[in-house]
Design a protein around this motif. Structure first.
Motif, mmCIF file in Angstrom:
data_model
loop_
_atom_site.group_PDB
_atom_site.id
_atom_site.type_symbol
_atom_site.label_atom_id
_atom_site.label_comp_id
_atom_site.label_asym_id
_atom_site.label_seq_id
_atom_site.Cartn_x
_atom_site.Cartn_y
_atom_site.Cartn_z
ATOM 1 N N PHE A 42 48.369 42.838 64.745
ATOM 2 C CA PHE A 42 47.097 42.166 64.820
ATOM 3 C C PHE A 42 45.762 42.853 64.377
ATOM 4 O O PHE A 42 45.066 42.748 63.679
ATOM 5 C CB PHE A 42 46.917 41.294 65.929
ATOM 6 C CG PHE A 42 47.639 40.066 65.865
ATOM 7 C CD1 PHE A 42 47.182 39.003 65.090
ATOM 8 C CD2 PHE A 42 49.000 39.997 66.703
ATOM 9 C CE1 PHE A 42 47.970 37.773 65.137
ATOM 10 C CE2 PHE A 42 49.801 38.651 66.722
ATOM 11 C CZ PHE A 42 49.132 37.733 65.791
ATOM 12 N N ASN A 43 45.862 44.380 64.888
ATOM 13 C CA ASN A 43 44.836 45.205 64.857
ATOM 14 C C ASN A 43 44.789 45.658 63.315
ATOM 15 O O ASN A 43 43.813 45.878 62.574
ATOM 16 C CB ASN A 43 44.816 46.452 65.734
ATOM 17 C CG ASN A 43 44.230 46.000 66.977
ATOM 18 O OD1 ASN A 43 43.418 45.150 67.179
ATOM 19 N ND2 ASN A 43 45.030 46.837 67.919
ATOM 20 N N LEU A 44 46.097 45.723 62.561
ATOM 21 C CA LEU A 44 46.153 46.147 61.327
ATOM 22 C C LEU A 44 46.036 45.370 60.262
ATOM 23 O O LEU A 44 45.244 45.640 59.079
ATOM 24 C CB LEU A 44 47.784 46.841 61.032
ATOM 25 C CG LEU A 44 48.038 47.643 59.770
ATOM 26 C CD1 LEU A 44 47.122 48.736 59.568
ATOM 27 C CD2 LEU A 44 49.531 47.743 59.764
ATOM 28 N N TYR A 45 46.430 44.011 60.366
ATOM 29 C CA TYR A 45 45.971 42.931 59.338
ATOM 30 C C TYR A 45 45.348 41.804 59.803
ATOM 31 O O TYR A 45 44.904 41.070 59.111
ATOM 32 C CB TYR A 45 47.593 42.244 59.172
ATOM 33 C CG TYR A 45 48.572 43.390 58.845
ATOM 34 C CD1 TYR A 45 48.505 44.389 57.721
ATOM 35 C CD2 TYR A 45 49.731 43.472 59.326
ATOM 36 C CE1 TYR A 45 49.573 45.018 57.307
ATOM 37 C CE2 TYR A 45 50.679 44.465 59.015
ATOM 38 C CZ TYR A 45 50.603 45.348 58.191
ATOM 39 O OH TYR A 45 51.654 46.216 57.664
ATOM 40 N N ASP A 48 44.258 36.334 60.494
ATOM 41 C CA ASP A 48 45.126 35.580 59.304
ATOM 42 C C ASP A 48 45.957 36.353 58.552
ATOM 43 O O ASP A 48 46.773 35.740 58.088
ATOM 44 C CB ASP A 48 43.905 35.152 58.660
ATOM 45 C CG ASP A 48 43.888 34.271 57.478
ATOM 46 O OD1 ASP A 48 44.456 33.281 57.813
ATOM 47 O OD2 ASP A 48 43.785 34.489 56.304
ATOM 48 N N GLY A 49 45.854 37.536 58.457
ATOM 49 C CA GLY A 49 46.857 38.512 57.636
ATOM 50 C C GLY A 49 48.418 38.319 58.391
ATOM 51 O O GLY A 49 49.306 38.178 57.644
ATOM 52 N N VAL A 50 48.412 38.190 59.526
ATOM 53 C CA VAL A 50 49.502 38.189 60.435
ATOM 54 C C VAL A 50 50.255 36.903 60.133
ATOM 55 O O VAL A 50 51.312 36.647 59.828
ATOM 56 C CB VAL A 50 49.772 38.528 61.760
ATOM 57 C CG1 VAL A 50 50.815 38.358 62.678
ATOM 58 C CG2 VAL A 50 49.150 40.079 62.003
ATOM 59 N N TYR A 51 49.532 35.933 60.463
ATOM 60 C CA TYR A 51 49.966 34.429 60.146
ATOM 61 C C TYR A 51 50.319 34.064 58.553
ATOM 62 O O TYR A 51 51.237 33.641 58.372
ATOM 63 C CB TYR A 51 48.881 33.393 60.540
ATOM 64 C CG TYR A 51 48.555 33.361 61.892
ATOM 65 C CD1 TYR A 51 49.092 33.919 62.804
ATOM 66 C CD2 TYR A 51 47.172 32.854 62.388
ATOM 67 C CE1 TYR A 51 48.791 33.736 64.143
ATOM 68 C CE2 TYR A 51 47.175 32.634 63.582
ATOM 69 C CZ TYR A 51 47.827 33.364 64.599
ATOM 70 O OH TYR A 51 47.391 33.008 65.833
ATOM 71 N N GLN A 52 49.417 34.504 57.713
ATOM 72 C CA GLN A 52 49.917 34.400 56.157
ATOM 73 C C GLN A 52 51.140 35.009 55.727
ATOM 74 O O GLN A 52 51.987 34.597 55.300
ATOM 75 C CB GLN A 52 48.608 34.893 55.321
ATOM 76 C CG GLN A 52 47.571 33.980 55.427
ATOM 77 C CD GLN A 52 47.854 32.443 55.244
ATOM 78 O OE1 GLN A 52 48.634 32.094 54.133
ATOM 79 N NE2 GLN A 52 47.352 31.555 56.013
ATOM 80 N N ALA A 53 51.435 36.484 56.447
ATOM 81 C CA ALA A 53 52.406 37.447 56.200
ATOM 82 C C ALA A 53 53.756 36.494 56.909
ATOM 83 O O ALA A 53 54.851 36.310 56.181
ATOM 84 C CB ALA A 53 52.500 38.559 56.739
ATOM 85 N N VAL A 70 56.161 28.291 68.313
ATOM 86 C CA VAL A 70 55.516 28.057 69.453
ATOM 87 C C VAL A 70 54.396 29.201 69.924
ATOM 88 O O VAL A 70 53.179 28.665 70.323
ATOM 89 C CB VAL A 70 56.679 28.246 70.547
ATOM 90 C CG1 VAL A 70 56.037 28.271 71.904
ATOM 91 C CG2 VAL A 70 57.717 27.088 70.545
ATOM 92 N N VAL A 71 54.619 30.339 69.640
ATOM 93 C CA VAL A 71 53.630 31.446 70.225
ATOM 94 C C VAL A 71 52.286 31.371 69.106
ATOM 95 O O VAL A 71 51.347 31.453 69.426
ATOM 96 C CB VAL A 71 54.223 32.698 70.142
ATOM 97 C CG1 VAL A 71 53.127 34.008 70.323
ATOM 98 C CG2 VAL A 71 55.130 32.797 71.303
ATOM 99 N N PHE A 72 52.728 31.462 67.824
ATOM 100 C CA PHE A 72 51.572 31.405 66.788
ATOM 101 C C PHE A 72 51.006 29.845 66.353
ATOM 102 O O PHE A 72 50.183 29.838 65.675
ATOM 103 C CB PHE A 72 52.158 32.238 65.414
ATOM 104 C CG PHE A 72 52.315 33.268 65.782
ATOM 105 C CD1 PHE A 72 51.904 34.272 66.565
ATOM 106 C CD2 PHE A 72 53.118 34.087 64.628
ATOM 107 C CE1 PHE A 72 52.376 35.722 66.871
ATOM 108 C CE2 PHE A 72 53.352 35.645 64.526
ATOM 109 C CZ PHE A 72 52.913 36.197 65.904
ATOM 110 N N GLY A 73 51.842 29.110 66.750
ATOM 111 C CA GLY A 73 51.545 27.576 66.573
ATOM 112 C C GLY A 73 51.501 27.352 65.053
ATOM 113 O O GLY A 73 50.713 26.550 64.222
ATOM 114 N N ILE A 74 52.452 27.904 64.278
ATOM 115 C CA ILE A 74 52.721 27.499 62.804
ATOM 116 C C ILE A 74 53.817 26.548 62.693
ATOM 117 O O ILE A 74 54.648 26.647 63.431
ATOM 118 C CB ILE A 74 53.144 29.161 62.022
ATOM 119 C CG1 ILE A 74 52.034 30.057 62.196
ATOM 120 C CG2 ILE A 74 53.526 28.568 60.731
ATOM 121 C CD1 ILE A 74 52.360 31.278 61.702
#
Length: 93
Positions: A42-45, A48-53, A70-74
């Motif tokens: 999350f610090n690196l990307y 939004d970057g983590v979700y898109q990846a 569940v955790v990210f809500g995707i």
């Protein structure tokens, strides 16, 4: 804070391009990472970057798919791996 090198054991990390290998890094953290590894991506990307990846990862097992749901809500339908789950893998006979 960085991702544990053991998650990327087969790569030479001295010249590793974390941006170009974003999908691999995020997938490894989802599959095998600890909380510190999640903080690192999350610090690196960024969020939004983590979700898109995560949405672009070609394969996650059902447990990991449900974890990110569940955790990210995707929603599962937004995950590329969800649509690939019924396709035969090359090592299955």
């Amino acid at each position: 804070m960085t991702v544990k090198p053991s998650l990327l054991w087969e790569y030479d990390l001295t010249n590793f391009d974390y941006q170009a290998m974003r999908l691999v890094v995020v997938q490894r953290v989802i599959e095998r990472g600890w909380p510190d590894d999640f903080y690192a991506i999350f610090n690196l990307y960024g969020e939004d970057g983590v979700y898109q990846a995560t949405k672009e990862i070609a394969y996650l097992n059902p447990i990991d798919m449900n974890f990110v749901h569940v955790v990210f809500g995707i929603h599962l339908e937004e995950l590329k791996c969800y649509h690939n789950k019924d396709r035969p893998r090359h090592w299955k006979s």
